[in-house]
Enzyme design. Structure first.
Site, mmCIF file in Angstrom:
data_model
loop_
_atom_site.group_PDB
_atom_site.id
_atom_site.type_symbol
_atom_site.label_atom_id
_atom_site.label_comp_id
_atom_site.label_asym_id
_atom_site.label_seq_id
_atom_site.Cartn_x
_atom_site.Cartn_y
_atom_site.Cartn_z
ATOM 1 N N ILE A 18 -56.635 -67.143 -17.502
ATOM 2 C CA ILE A 18 -55.595 -66.225 -17.991
ATOM 3 C C ILE A 18 -55.653 -66.107 -19.516
ATOM 4 O O ILE A 18 -55.574 -65.008 -20.069
ATOM 5 C CB ILE A 18 -54.204 -66.719 -17.517
ATOM 6 N N ASN A 92 -50.293 -71.506 -23.366
ATOM 7 C CA ASN A 92 -50.743 -71.187 -22.015
ATOM 8 C C ASN A 92 -51.510 -72.319 -21.345
ATOM 9 O O ASN A 92 -51.663 -72.312 -20.120
ATOM 10 C CB ASN A 92 -51.633 -69.925 -22.152
ATOM 11 N N TYR A 161 -46.075 -80.528 -10.710
ATOM 12 C CA TYR A 161 -46.391 -79.232 -11.325
ATOM 13 C C TYR A 161 -45.126 -78.365 -11.396
ATOM 14 O O TYR A 161 -44.838 -77.743 -12.423
ATOM 15 C CB TYR A 161 -47.493 -78.540 -10.520
HETATM 16 N N1 LIG Z 1 -53.915 -69.232 -11.815
HETATM 17 C C1 LIG Z 1 -52.753 -69.375 -11.235
HETATM 18 O O1 LIG Z 1 -52.591 -69.245 -10.028
HETATM 19 C C2 LIG Z 1 -51.545 -69.675 -12.083
HETATM 20 C C3 LIG Z 1 -50.282 -69.368 -11.572
HETATM 21 C C4 LIG Z 1 -49.170 -69.643 -12.349
HETATM 22 C C5 LIG Z 1 -49.308 -70.195 -13.598
HETATM 23 N N2 LIG Z 1 -50.551 -70.495 -14.061
HETATM 24 C C6 LIG Z 1 -50.638 -71.104 -15.399
HETATM 25 O O2 LIG Z 1 -51.474 -70.313 -16.211
HETATM 26 C C7 LIG Z 1 -51.989 -71.113 -17.271
HETATM 27 C C8 LIG Z 1 -53.480 -70.836 -17.414
HETATM 28 O O3 LIG Z 1 -54.129 -71.285 -16.254
HETATM 29 P P1 LIG Z 1 -55.355 -70.537 -15.563
HETATM 30 O O4 LIG Z 1 -54.900 -70.031 -14.270
HETATM 31 O O5 LIG Z 1 -55.969 -69.599 -16.523
HETATM 32 O O6 LIG Z 1 -56.319 -71.769 -15.245
HETATM 33 P P2 LIG Z 1 -57.582 -72.327 -16.047
HETATM 34 O O7 LIG Z 1 -57.800 -73.700 -15.525
HETATM 35 O O8 LIG Z 1 -58.691 -71.361 -15.959
HETATM 36 O O9 LIG Z 1 -57.089 -72.367 -17.555
HETATM 37 C C9 LIG Z 1 -56.347 -73.433 -18.091
HETATM 38 C C10 LIG Z 1 -56.931 -73.753 -19.453
HETATM 39 O O10 LIG Z 1 -56.119 -74.774 -20.069
HETATM 40 C C11 LIG Z 1 -57.021 -75.663 -20.705
HETATM 41 N N3 LIG Z 1 -56.415 -76.978 -20.932
HETATM 42 C C12 LIG Z 1 -56.149 -77.958 -20.043
HETATM 43 N N4 LIG Z 1 -55.653 -79.044 -20.670
HETATM 44 C C13 LIG Z 1 -55.588 -78.731 -21.995
HETATM 45 C C14 LIG Z 1 -55.160 -79.424 -23.161
HETATM 46 N N5 LIG Z 1 -54.708 -80.692 -23.096
HETATM 47 N N6 LIG Z 1 -55.233 -78.807 -24.344
HETATM 48 C C15 LIG Z 1 -55.712 -77.534 -24.437
HETATM 49 N N7 LIG Z 1 -56.146 -76.826 -23.375
HETATM 50 C C16 LIG Z 1 -56.085 -77.423 -22.165
HETATM 51 C C17 LIG Z 1 -58.199 -75.746 -19.746
HETATM 52 O O11 LIG Z 1 -59.327 -76.325 -20.363
HETATM 53 C C18 LIG Z 1 -58.357 -74.296 -19.354
HETATM 54 O O12 LIG Z 1 -59.217 -73.603 -20.219
HETATM 55 C C19 LIG Z 1 -51.641 -72.555 -16.911
HETATM 56 O O13 LIG Z 1 -50.505 -72.961 -17.667
HETATM 57 C C20 LIG Z 1 -51.275 -72.478 -15.446
HETATM 58 O O14 LIG Z 1 -50.381 -73.502 -15.063
HETATM 59 C C21 LIG Z 1 -51.669 -70.232 -13.354
#
Ligand SMILES: NC(=O)c1ccc[n+]([C@@H]2O[C@H](COP(=O)([O-])OP(=O)(O)OC[C@H]3O[C@@H](n4cnc5c(N)ncnc54)[C@H](O)[C@@H]3O)[C@@H](O)[C@H]2O)c1
Length: 292
Positions: A18, A92, A161
């Site tokens: 995202i 994010n 979570y």
């Molecule tokens: N994909 C979904 O279904 C979904 C739904 C609701 C919310 N979200 C939220 O969206 C956000 C982005 O997730 P995504 O879906 O793109 O997944 P993703 O795993 O592709 O991206 C998450 C990113 O956060 C980074 N990250 C993790 N720990 C970290 C830290 N300590 N410091 C800095 N960066 C860190 C990861 O390396 C990764 O690049 C998250 O907060 C997730 O909870 C995702």
């Protein structure tokens, strides 16, 4: 006024998923982005890709562990040095996987707290640094926190979570006053499940089967929700749900009538004004103390 051209955004968790998709959309509309993540190889490649596509420097990357103030301060400092001050901060970064369950995991202080330190700790720390940076600069700003549908729903297989994402919703709504205090609008985007790496390794077999069966939202809708937070200058303290059929505003909780006597309601405007004055004083002190 165009809300993107010449604007600078910092995005945590920006190496992929995202964060990266929003970064690419903002750059396509004329903004500059600084990506912060712990996935350095992917982050460097992401910034390079955006710069190559634009034919000039529109993106930078810096290693940023969102659990560390030092890293977050460096992220904002790089954005300031490279592109000028930060206008938009997207907090994010998030994790799920094994740690998302959290009920019958080993009684291990550090392992138990990791998901809380990243998902809500990283948002709180990032928001504090963003507010000080933006208030000191004096041009207002926009903060967007990534929560989730799990910020509203109860999901037994990913209880930890859910707790972190409920916390992101509560925090983001509670910063509604920042618009009056320092011209910074804080909102949260709350996606339903969307195909990214975070859902690739679910906490349990049941979580995996749930994710396989449930409908998903699209990355397009998720990106549009972040854009809505940027473009709608009336939005503050709001939560946008991003569902399989599109974007919906999730209304705030209104306490039952018994919580409002007429004497209390009469006092609310003055209390709000005094609260904002008090917060402005605290902000001025915090800016001095932080020496950013
Ligand atoms: N994909 C979904 O279904 C979904 C739904 C609701 C919310 N979200 C939220 O969206 C956000 C982005 O997730 P995504 O879906 O793109 O997944 P993703 O795993 O592709 O991206 C998450 C990113 O956060 C980074 N990250 C993790 N720990 C970290 C830290 N300590 N410091 C800095 N960066 C860190 C990861 O390396 C990764 O690049 C998250 O907060 C997730 O909870 C995702």
């Amino acid at each position: 006024m165009d809300p993107y051209t010449s604007k600078v955004a910092v995005i945590t968790g920006g190496s992929r998923g995202i964060g990266y998709n929003v970064a690419a959309a903002l750059v396509a509309k004329g903004a500059k982005v600084v990506l912060g993540d712990i996935l350095d190889k992917e982050g460097e490649a992401a910034a390079k890709e955006l710069n190559t596509r634009a034919g000039k420097q529109v993106a930078a990357y810096i290693h940023t562990d969102v659990t560390k103030y030092k890293d977050l301060i460096a992220l904002f400092a790089l954005a300031e040095k490279t592109f000028g001050g930060v206008d938009i901060a997207m907090l994010n970064a998030g994790i799920a996987g094994e740690s998302a369950g959290g009920v019958f995991t080993p009684l291990d202080d550090r392992a138990d707290m990791l998901i809380h330190e990243v998902n809500i700790g990283g948002v709180i720390k990032g928001n504090k640094v963003a507010l000080l940076h933006m208030a000191k600069r004096g041009k207002g700003g926009i903060i967007i926190n990534t929560a989730s549908i799990a910020g509203f729903s109860a999901m037994p297989s990913i209880a930890a979570y859910c707790a972190t994402k409920h916390a992101v919703v509560g925090w983001s709504r509670s910063l509604v006053n920042m618009q009056s205090v320092c011209g910074v609008r804080v909102n949260a985007v709350c996606p339903y499940w969307c195909e990214t790496d975070i859902i690739a390794n679910p906490a349990s077999d049941v979580a995996r089967r749930f994710l396989e069966a449930t409908p998903k939202t699209t990355m397009e809708y998720v990106v549009q929700a972040f854009e809505q937070c940027i473009e709608d200058s009336d939005m503050a303290g709001e939560t946008l749900l991003v569902l399989p059929d599109g974007i919906h505003v999730q209304p705030s909780f209104i306490p039952p009538e018994c919580c409002f006597t007429s004497e209390f309601l009469e006092k609310v405007p003055q209390l709000t004004e005094d609260g904002n004055k008090e917060t402005k004083k605290k902000l001025a002190q915090a800016i001095k103390a932080a020496k950013l």
